[in-house]
Structures are given as C-alpha cells and as structure tokens.
Write a protein that holds these residues in place. Structure first.
Motif, PDB file in Angstrom:
ATOM      1  N   SER A  49     140.520   8.741  27.001  1.00 41.19           N
ATOM      2  CA  SER A  49     141.557   9.739  27.094  1.00 41.19           C
ATOM      3  C   SER A  49     141.178  10.958  27.870  1.00 41.19           C
ATOM      4  O   SER A  49     141.862  11.507  28.698  1.00 41.19           O
ATOM      5  CB  SER A  49     142.332  10.013  25.722  1.00 41.19           C
ATOM      6  N   LEU A  50     140.059  11.487  27.600  1.00 37.70           N
ATOM      7  CA  LEU A  50     139.382  12.363  28.263  1.00 37.70           C
ATOM      8  C   LEU A  50     139.302  12.209  29.851  1.00 37.70           C
ATOM      9  O   LEU A  50     139.433  12.986  30.551  1.00 37.70           O
ATOM     10  CB  LEU A  50     138.001  13.035  27.870  1.00 37.70           C
ATOM     11  N   SER A 150     152.521  19.042  35.725  1.00 36.99           N
ATOM     12  CA  SER A 150     152.305  20.231  34.442  1.00 36.99           C
ATOM     13  C   SER A 150     152.931  19.681  33.223  1.00 36.99           C
ATOM     14  O   SER A 150     152.244  19.802  32.139  1.00 36.99           O
ATOM     15  CB  SER A 150     152.653  21.738  34.788  1.00 36.99           C
ATOM     16  N   ARG A 151     154.053  19.249  33.362  1.00 37.17           N
ATOM     17  CA  ARG A 151     154.898  18.886  32.024  1.00 37.17           C
ATOM     18  C   ARG A 151     154.026  17.536  31.357  1.00 37.17           C
ATOM     19  O   ARG A 151     153.691  17.650  30.338  1.00 37.17           O
ATOM     20  CB  ARG A 151     156.327  18.477  32.173  1.00 37.17           C
ATOM     21  N   ASN A 152     153.595  16.682  32.286  1.00 39.37           N
ATOM     22  CA  ASN A 152     152.840  15.495  31.628  1.00 39.37           C
ATOM     23  C   ASN A 152     151.661  15.825  31.200  1.00 39.37           C
ATOM     24  O   ASN A 152     150.993  15.258  30.280  1.00 39.37           O
ATOM     25  CB  ASN A 152     152.904  14.518  32.925  1.00 39.37           C
ATOM     26  N   ASP A 153     150.799  16.956  32.026  1.00 34.51           N
ATOM     27  CA  ASP A 153     149.471  17.260  31.562  1.00 34.51           C
ATOM     28  C   ASP A 153     149.663  17.696  29.884  1.00 34.51           C
ATOM     29  O   ASP A 153     148.908  17.636  29.198  1.00 34.51           O
ATOM     30  CB  ASP A 153     148.809  18.183  32.389  1.00 34.51           C
ATOM     31  N   ALA A 154     150.604  18.586  29.836  1.00 36.08           N
ATOM     32  CA  ALA A 154     150.692  19.260  28.530  1.00 36.08           C
ATOM     33  C   ALA A 154     151.200  18.291  27.406  1.00 36.08           C
ATOM     34  O   ALA A 154     150.560  18.359  26.400  1.00 36.08           O
ATOM     35  CB  ALA A 154     151.995  20.220  28.461  1.00 36.08           C
ATOM     36  N   ILE A 155     152.020  17.393  27.721  1.00 34.88           N
ATOM     37  CA  ILE A 155     152.179  16.292  26.615  1.00 34.88           C
ATOM     38  C   ILE A 155     151.154  15.352  26.420  1.00 34.88           C
ATOM     39  O   ILE A 155     150.810  14.874  25.312  1.00 34.88           O
ATOM     40  CB  ILE A 155     153.470  15.344  27.305  1.00 34.88           C
ATOM     41  N   GLY A 156     150.347  15.146  27.419  1.00 34.01           N
ATOM     42  CA  GLY A 156     149.151  14.123  27.396  1.00 34.01           C
ATOM     43  C   GLY A 156     147.802  14.912  26.551  1.00 34.01           C
ATOM     44  O   GLY A 156     147.237  14.252  25.597  1.00 34.01           O
ATOM     45  N   ASN A 157     147.897  16.379  26.753  1.00 31.05           N
ATOM     46  CA  ASN A 157     146.931  17.139  25.985  1.00 31.05           C
ATOM     47  C   ASN A 157     147.161  17.396  24.317  1.00 31.05           C
ATOM     48  O   ASN A 157     146.382  17.067  23.637  1.00 31.05           O
ATOM     49  CB  ASN A 157     146.853  18.492  26.611  1.00 31.05           C
ATOM     50  N   ILE A 158     148.507  17.145  24.200  1.00 29.06           N
ATOM     51  CA  ILE A 158     148.972  17.069  22.694  1.00 29.06           C
ATOM     52  C   ILE A 158     148.528  15.812  22.134  1.00 29.06           C
ATOM     53  O   ILE A 158     148.039  15.544  21.052  1.00 29.06           O
ATOM     54  CB  ILE A 158     150.610  17.294  22.481  1.00 29.06           C
ATOM     55  N   LEU A 178     145.056   4.299  22.885  1.00 30.42           N
ATOM     56  CA  LEU A 178     146.594   4.281  22.807  1.00 30.42           C
ATOM     57  C   LEU A 178     146.898   5.719  23.517  1.00 30.42           C
ATOM     58  O   LEU A 178     148.143   5.581  24.304  1.00 30.42           O
ATOM     59  CB  LEU A 178     146.946   4.578  21.174  1.00 30.42           C
ATOM     60  N   VAL A 179     146.063   6.748  23.343  1.00 35.25           N
ATOM     61  CA  VAL A 179     146.380   8.005  24.089  1.00 35.25           C
ATOM     62  C   VAL A 179     146.394   7.778  25.811  1.00 35.25           C
ATOM     63  O   VAL A 179     147.057   8.150  26.598  1.00 35.25           O
ATOM     64  CB  VAL A 179     145.680   9.306  23.517  1.00 35.25           C
ATOM     65  N   ALA A 180     145.413   6.987  26.340  1.00 34.49           N
ATOM     66  CA  ALA A 180     145.074   6.705  27.598  1.00 34.49           C
ATOM     67  C   ALA A 180     146.140   5.988  28.085  1.00 34.49           C
ATOM     68  O   ALA A 180     146.807   5.926  29.015  1.00 34.49           O
ATOM     69  CB  ALA A 180     143.766   5.818  27.679  1.00 34.49           C
ATOM     70  N   LEU A 181     147.025   4.868  27.091  1.00 32.53           N
ATOM     71  CA  LEU A 181     147.934   4.010  27.591  1.00 32.53           C
ATOM     72  C   LEU A 181     149.335   4.894  27.520  1.00 32.53           C
ATOM     73  O   LEU A 181     149.703   4.911  28.558  1.00 32.53           O
ATOM     74  CB  LEU A 181     148.359   3.013  26.420  1.00 32.53           C
ATOM     75  N   ILE A 182     149.538   6.105  26.704  1.00 32.27           N
ATOM     76  CA  ILE A 182     150.611   6.873  26.911  1.00 32.27           C
ATOM     77  C   ILE A 182     150.297   7.768  28.160  1.00 32.27           C
ATOM     78  O   ILE A 182     151.361   8.079  28.987  1.00 32.27           O
ATOM     79  CB  ILE A 182     150.597   7.876  25.687  1.00 32.27           C
ATOM     80  N   MET A 183     149.407   8.129  28.613  1.00 28.23           N
ATOM     81  CA  MET A 183     149.179   9.173  29.839  1.00 28.23           C
ATOM     82  C   MET A 183     149.213   8.269  30.880  1.00 28.23           C
ATOM     83  O   MET A 183     149.787   8.621  32.211  1.00 28.23           O
ATOM     84  CB  MET A 183     147.667   9.783  29.865  1.00 28.23           C
TER      85      MET A 183
END
Length: 213
Positions: A49-50, A150-158, A178-183
């Motif tokens: 995810s990072l 920027s919106r996607n980045d903020a969601i991805g960071n949460i 899971l987070v990597a999949l969401i991003m």
C-alpha cells in the motif's frame, strides 16, 4: 475564410485563474516530496500500500507538471493531455494490482508502525492539496483530473492508516493488500472518468471548430 463565431469561446478556453496555477505548483512540490518519502518507506516496511501510494504520488506529480505546461493551450490540446493523464492514472491502477499479486506470493508481513506514520504524514499533505484544489473541481477535464488526483490520494491515505492498524493487530499481510486493491480501483475509476470527460471535450472542440470555419 474568416471565422464567423464570436471570440468568446476561445477566450474561455485559454483563460485559467491565477490561483489555479499557484495551487498546481504547491501540489506539485508536495507530491514530489511525498513520492520520495514513500518510496524509501515502502522499501523499508515491505508495504504494497505504501508502494501504491508512492506510485500515485509520482503520477500526480507528473499530472500537475503537465497541467502547468498546457494551461495556455487550446481546449483540444488541454483535453488531449487530460486524456493522456487519464490513461496514466488507469495504468498505475493496473500496475498496483500486479504489484499486489507479487506481494501476496512473497507473503512478507509489512512493518505496521512505519506504515501508520507515513500514512498520517501523507494524509496531512494530501488534505492540504485537496483543499487547495477543491475550488477547481468543476472545471474542464484538465482541472477535474488534478482534483480527482488529490481526492483519491486523501482517501487512499485514510485507508493506508487503517491498513497499518490492521497489520499491527493481526500480524497479517491482508490488510495491506486490501488497501492496495482499493487504491488500484480508485486509480482505474478516476482514470476512466478523466478519459470520458477528455474525449467529450475533444469532440466538442472539433464541433465548434467546424462551425467556425
């Protein structure tokens, strides 16, 4: 033959608020800085995810730089560049899916503390970018693409922060995957939105040009 249309549409095509240019420069500097930070952190923490977020920061930096370069061009060329950015965003999403599958095969549990700390730092940076660019979210495809980034980045960071908590609590790789999949899905979805908008603007510009000539 002289153009029979009024000069107003081209004038609108070439005009961008000065604040938008400043906002792009701020977002570009922030994203480049976070890209470097997350690449190093991703290597250290073995976190998909990072890495996904770092790749997203790299793509956003390129998008902001391209957006700055085309601000004075016609609607057709701005839409063409936005189309390229949309394809890039979707491609990054697909790359993240591939990286996620590779990480799953390796099975290395990421380092949760590093994930959480970098996630908080990245969230802070992206919230700043999202707030700065929020006012331009309803503009043309070029402006829309930088807002979506920027919106996607903020969601991805949460999501990244929750992934760190999940990894810490379960000592498992799955929250990270899971987070990597969401991003990845966010990147592909945003890319599709920008592509669709850009194609519509290119078509509209051609129709206006044909009417003018």
């Amino acid at each position: 033959m002289a153009c029979c249309c009024t000069p107003e549409p081209p004038k609108q095509n070439h005009s961008y608020p000065a604040k938008f240019k400043i906002a792009l420069w701020i977002a570009l500097i922030i994203n480049l800085s976070l890209f470097i930070v997350e690449v190093i952190a991703g290597i250290y923490a073995h976190s998909s995810s990072l890495w996904a977020d770092a790749l997203d920061f790299a793509g956003d930096s390129m998008n902001y730089a391209i957006s700055l370069a085309v601000l004075g061009m016609s609607l057709y060329w701005r839409a063409t560049v936005a189309l390229l950015k949309g394809v890039t965003m979707a491609s990054f999403g697909i790359f993240v899916l591939i990286k996620m599958c590779y990480a799953y095969m390796l099975g290395i549990v990421p380092e949760a503390i590093t994930m959480g700390m970098i996630g908080i730092l990245a969230l802070f940076a992206n919230v700043i970018c999202a707030l700065i660019l929020y006012a331009f979210r309803d503009g043309d495809a070029n402006m829309k693409s930088v807002w979506l980034c920027s919106r996607n980045d903020a969601i991805g960071n949460i999501a990244l922060i929750f992934a760190a908590i999940g990894v810490f609590g379960t000592n498992s790789i799955y929250p990270d995957l899971l987070v990597a999949l969401i991003m990845a899905v966010l990147g592909i979805s945003a890319g599709y939105t920008v592509i669709k908008h850009a194609l519509l603007e290119r078509k509209l510009d051609k129709v206006v040009e044909n009417k003018c000539c």
